[in-house]
Design a protein around this motif. Structure first.
Motif, short mmCIF file in Angstrom:
data_model
loop_
_atom_site.label_atom_id
_atom_site.label_comp_id
_atom_site.label_asym_id
_atom_site.label_seq_id
_atom_site.Cartn_x
_atom_site.Cartn_y
_atom_site.Cartn_z
N PRO A 16 1.10 -1.30 0.06
CA PRO A 16 0.06 0.02 0.23
C PRO A 16 1.08 1.29 -0.37
O PRO A 16 1.26 1.68 1.32
N TYR A 17 1.34 1.58 -1.36
CA TYR A 17 1.96 2.95 -1.23
C TYR A 17 0.99 3.71 -1.00
O TYR A 17 2.32 5.20 -0.29
N HIS A 18 0.08 4.88 -0.65
CA HIS A 18 -0.39 4.99 0.55
C HIS A 18 -0.72 4.64 1.37
O HIS A 18 -1.50 4.03 1.33
N SER A 19 -0.42 5.65 2.71
CA SER A 19 -1.23 5.54 4.11
C SER A 19 -1.48 6.63 4.57
O SER A 19 -0.36 7.52 4.46
N ALA A 20 -2.51 7.18 5.33
CA ALA A 20 -3.17 8.14 5.81
C ALA A 20 -2.51 8.20 6.96
O ALA A 20 -2.92 9.19 7.74
N THR A 21 -2.23 7.36 7.26
CA THR A 21 -1.71 7.33 8.90
C THR A 21 -0.65 6.06 9.02
O THR A 21 -0.25 5.04 9.11
N ALA A 22 0.72 7.06 8.82
CA ALA A 22 1.82 6.07 8.56
C ALA A 22 3.29 6.20 9.93
O ALA A 22 2.70 7.56 10.35
N GLY A 23 3.91 5.65 9.52
CA GLY A 23 4.92 5.81 10.67
C GLY A 23 4.60 6.18 12.30
O GLY A 23 3.80 5.88 12.91
N PRO A 24 4.95 7.52 12.45
CA PRO A 24 4.91 8.09 14.19
C PRO A 24 2.69 8.47 14.05
O PRO A 24 2.55 7.94 15.11
N ALA A 25 2.23 8.75 12.89
CA ALA A 25 1.10 9.14 12.65
C ALA A 25 0.75 7.92 13.54
O ALA A 25 -0.80 7.54 14.04
N ALA A 26 0.93 6.95 12.98
CA ALA A 26 0.56 5.52 13.17
C ALA A 26 0.74 4.95 15.06
O ALA A 26 0.13 4.04 15.44
N LEU A 27 1.82 5.02 15.59
CA LEU A 27 2.21 5.23 16.56
C LEU A 27 1.13 5.87 17.74
O LEU A 27 0.36 5.47 18.78
N GLU A 28 0.96 7.50 17.25
CA GLU A 28 -0.03 7.82 17.81
C GLU A 28 -1.63 7.05 17.80
O GLU A 28 -2.32 7.40 18.77
N ALA A 29 -1.86 7.07 17.00
CA ALA A 29 -3.21 5.73 16.74
C ALA A 29 -3.43 4.31 17.66
O ALA A 29 -4.31 4.32 18.34
N VAL A 30 -2.10 3.65 17.64
CA VAL A 30 -2.61 2.69 18.52
C VAL A 30 -1.95 3.29 19.81
O VAL A 30 -3.24 2.57 20.73
N LEU A 31 -1.81 4.51 20.59
CA LEU A 31 -2.19 4.79 21.86
C LEU A 31 -2.74 5.36 22.34
O LEU A 31 -3.97 5.26 23.56
N ALA A 32 -3.90 6.32 21.60
CA ALA A 32 -4.60 6.43 21.38
C ALA A 32 -6.21 5.38 21.22
O ALA A 32 -7.22 5.85 22.29
N HIS A 33 -6.10 5.09 20.47
CA HIS A 33 -6.99 3.52 20.49
C HIS A 33 -7.48 3.01 21.65
O HIS A 33 -6.70 2.31 22.97
N GLU A 34 -9.14 3.47 22.96
CA GLU A 34 -9.28 3.18 24.01
C GLU A 34 -8.64 3.05 24.96
O GLU A 34 -8.85 2.71 26.01
N ASP A 35 -8.34 4.20 24.74
CA ASP A 35 -7.60 5.39 25.89
C ASP A 35 -5.64 4.15 26.14
O ASP A 35 -5.72 4.20 27.22
N LEU A 36 -5.34 3.30 25.26
CA LEU A 36 -4.12 3.03 25.69
C LEU A 36 -2.91 3.68 26.25
O LEU A 36 -2.36 3.37 27.08
N ALA A 37 -2.45 4.59 26.03
CA ALA A 37 -2.08 5.21 26.98
C ALA A 37 -1.97 5.63 27.81
O ALA A 37 -1.26 5.27 28.98
N ARG A 38 -3.72 5.98 28.39
CA ARG A 38 -3.09 5.99 30.21
C ARG A 38 -3.53 4.89 30.63
O ARG A 38 -2.95 4.62 31.33
N ARG A 39 -3.78 3.39 30.00
CA ARG A 39 -3.78 2.14 30.56
C ARG A 39 -2.68 1.64 30.54
O ARG A 39 -2.28 1.44 31.96
N LEU A 40 -1.42 2.12 30.06
CA LEU A 40 0.37 1.91 30.35
C LEU A 40 0.42 2.59 31.12
O LEU A 40 0.98 2.27 31.95
#
Length: 449
Positions: A275-299
Motif C-alpha cells: 500500500p504505497y499510500h497510507s494516511a496513517t503512517a510512521g509516527p502517526a500510526a503510533l499515535e493511533a495505537v496509543l489513542a485507541h481505547e485510551d491505551l496510553a492511560r492504561r499503560l
C-alpha cells in the motif's frame, strides 16, 4: 490527416501508467538539483549504487519518541536491522537513543560495533542458535523467546538474562510465538534461575494500528498475572508494521482505480502491491495505537513500557537507488511506441520484484532536460526475461538515453538488501552516505558496513 495533439496523447495514455511521484525530502531535491554530485558518484562507483542520508533516520526516531512523550508513555524504539544493513543507520540509532532489533550473531555484532550498547539490543527470531543466545545474554540484551526450549537453554547458562515471551495471536497460523497454554507453562516455571521474564511481545501482519492496540491492551492482564507469579513484566513490544507513505493519495487512488495489464510490458499483471499510500503512517500510526481505547492511560496506570520494532518506517525517505541506463530500445504495444530500457543493475536491488510484485514509486530520470513525456519499462542487465525493475510503463519526462541515471526513490526500507545477489558475478551495489558539509553543501563517503 494526422491525429490532433489531444487524440495522440489519449492513444499514448492507453499504454502508459499514471504517474506515481514519490514524496521527497529536501536532501533529495538538493542532490538531484546539483549539476555534478550524482554524476561524480556514478563515475567513481562505476555501477549501480544506493544513496543513504542517515540524518533523516535520526529525524524519524525523534518523531516517534515525541509521540511517546506527548502521550506520557514510557516507550522504547528498536530499529529492525533486517530492513537495511547500512552501518550509518545503526550509528544514527545510537546517536538518537534508539536500540536495534537483531536476529543473528552477525547483526548483533554489527550493532555493537557501530555504537549500540548491549542493553539496547532486542534479539528476535525462532529457534535461535546457542551462539546467539549466549552472546545476547552476555551483553545484557532483551531476548524475545519463541518457545519453552529457549527458556531452558538460557536458564542452563546460569547468568542473568532478560526475556520477553513472544505471543502467538489468537486465530493466527503464524509459525512464530507461544500459545496460551505454552505461556501459562512458561510463567509457572520455578526452575529458571536468573532468567527474568520482563513482559511479552508480538508481531502482526498488515499495517492497521488498531489490532496492535487491541492485543497490547489484552496483554496488560497477562502482565498483571505474571507479576503475581514473581516476574517483573514491565514491557509489551508490539513489533513493527508501521506503514510508510510513499506517494500522494490522489496518485495512488488514480493508479489503483484504473490499473490494467495494458500499462505493463508484456501485459504483465500482479495480484497485489504494497500500500504505497497510507494516511496513517510512521509516527502517526503510533499515535493511533496509543489513542485507541485510551491505551496510553492504561499503560501508564499499569506501569508498562511500550516497545516498538519498526524497520521500514524508520527508513522512510532515508535513501535512494541509482542505476545507469545502458541501452534503450523502442517497442510497441497496441501499435504505440514505448521505450524498453536496460540498466546496469538487477531487480535483486528492488526486492518487490522477487516477491512477484512491483516497486511502484516513479524513478527520476537524471539529468533533467526538456522533452516529450515518454512511456518506458526498465529491464535489468541479466539474461533473465523476468529480470525487470519496472514492468510498468512509467511516464518519463523525456526519452531516456544511454548514460542517463534512473534514481529510484525511498528504497532504504528492504529494497536495498532483502534479495541482493552477485548474480552473473556483478558486484553488489555499495552504499554511499551523504553528509552535511560546512556552507550547506553535501559530501559523501562509502558506508562502513
Amino acid at each position: 490527416m494526422g491525429l490532433s495533439a489531444g487524440a495522440a496523447q489519449a492513444e499514448t495514455d492507453a499504454i502508459t501508467a499514471v504517474a506515481l511521484p514519490a514524496h521527497s525530502d529536501e536532501w533529495e531535491r538538493r542532490l538531484l538539483a546539483h549539476p555534478e554530485l550524482l554524476a561524480d558518484m556514478a563515475f567513481a562507483i562505476g555501477g549501480p549504487f544506493h544513496v543513504m542520508y542517515p540524518r533523516r533516520v535520526g529525524h524519524t526516531i525523534d518523531a516517534f519518541r515525541a509521540v511517546f512523550e506527548q502521550a506520557g508513555v514510557e516507550g522504547t524504539i528498536y530499529y529492525g536491522k533486517k530492513a537495511n544493513k547500512a552501518a550509518c543507520v545503526v550509528r544514527a540509532c545510537a546517536e538518537h537513543g534508539a536500540g536495534v532489533d537483531v536476529a543473528s550473531v552477525g547483526e548483533l555484532s554489527s550493532a555493537l560495533a557501530h555504537g549500540i550498547r548491549g542493553e539496547d539490543l532486542m534479539v528476535t527470531g525462532p529457534a535461535k542458535s546457542d551462539d546467539l543466545l549466549w552472546l545476547a545474554a552476555r551483553h545484557g540484551a532483551l531476548i524475545a523467546i519463541d518457545d519453552d526450549m529457549e527458556l531452558e537453554r538460557l536458564a542452563a547458562q546460569r547468568i542473568p538474562v532478560r526475556v520477553l515471551l513472544r505471543v502467538l495471536p489468537e486465530d493466527s497460523a503464524s509459525r512464530f510465538g507461544m500459545t496460551r497454554d505454552e505461556l501459562d507453562i512458561a510463567l509457572a516455571r520455578t526452575d529458571l534461575g536468573p532468567v527474568r521474564i520482563e513482559g511479552f511481545s508480538f508481531h502482526l501482519s498488515g499495517y492497521d494500528p488498531l489490532p496492535r492496540a487491541e492485543l497490547a491492551a489484552a496483554l496488560l492482564a497477562r502482565c498483571r498475572e505474571a507479576r503475581t507469579l514473581g516476574h517483573p513484566a514491565t514491557t509489551i513490544s508490539i513489533g513493527g508494521g508501521f506503514a510508510v507513505d510513499y506517494v500522494p493519495a490522489a496518485a495512488w487512488s488514480d493508479f489503483t482505480g484504473a490499473v490494467r495489464p495494458q500499462w505493463f510490458h508484456s501485459d504483465k499483471g500482479f495480484d497485489s502491491y504494497y500500500p504505497y499510500h497510507s494516511a496513517t503512517a510512521g509516527p502517526a500510526a503510533l499515535e493511533a495505537v496509543l489513542a485507541h481505547e485510551d491505551l496510553a492511560r492504561r499503560l501508564r496506570d499499569n506501569g508498562i513500557r511500550l516497545a516498538i520494532e519498526p524497520g521500514r518506517a524508520l527508513l522512510d525517505r532515508a535513501g535512494s537507488t541509482v542505476f545507469r541506463v545502458q541501452g534503450a530500445k523502442t517497442r510497441t504495444a497496441q501499435g504505440l511506441p514505448y521505450q524498453l530500457l536496460t540498466v546496469d543493475g538487477t531487480s535483486l536491488s528492488l526486492s518487490e520484484q522477487w516477491f512477484d510484485s512491483e516497486y511502484l514509486p516513479d524513478p527520476v530520470l537524471w539529468p533533467t532536460r526538456p522533452g516529450t513525456v515518454t512511456p518506458a519499462s526498465v529491464g535489468a542487465a541479466t539474461c533473465l526475461e523476468s529480470d525487470m525493475l519496472s514492468w510498468r510503463r512509467i511516464p518519463l519526462p523525456r526519452p531516456a538515453a544511454p548514460g542517463d541515471l534512473l534514481v529510484y526513490p525511498n528504497t532504504a526500507g528492504y529494497q536495498m538488501d532483502s534479495n541482493e545477489s552477485a548474480f552473473h558475478q556483478l558486484p553488489i551495489p555499495p552504499k554511499v552516505v551523504l553528509h552535511e558539509a560546512p556552507g550547506g553543501r553535501l559530501r559523501w563517503t562509502l558506508d562502513a558496513g
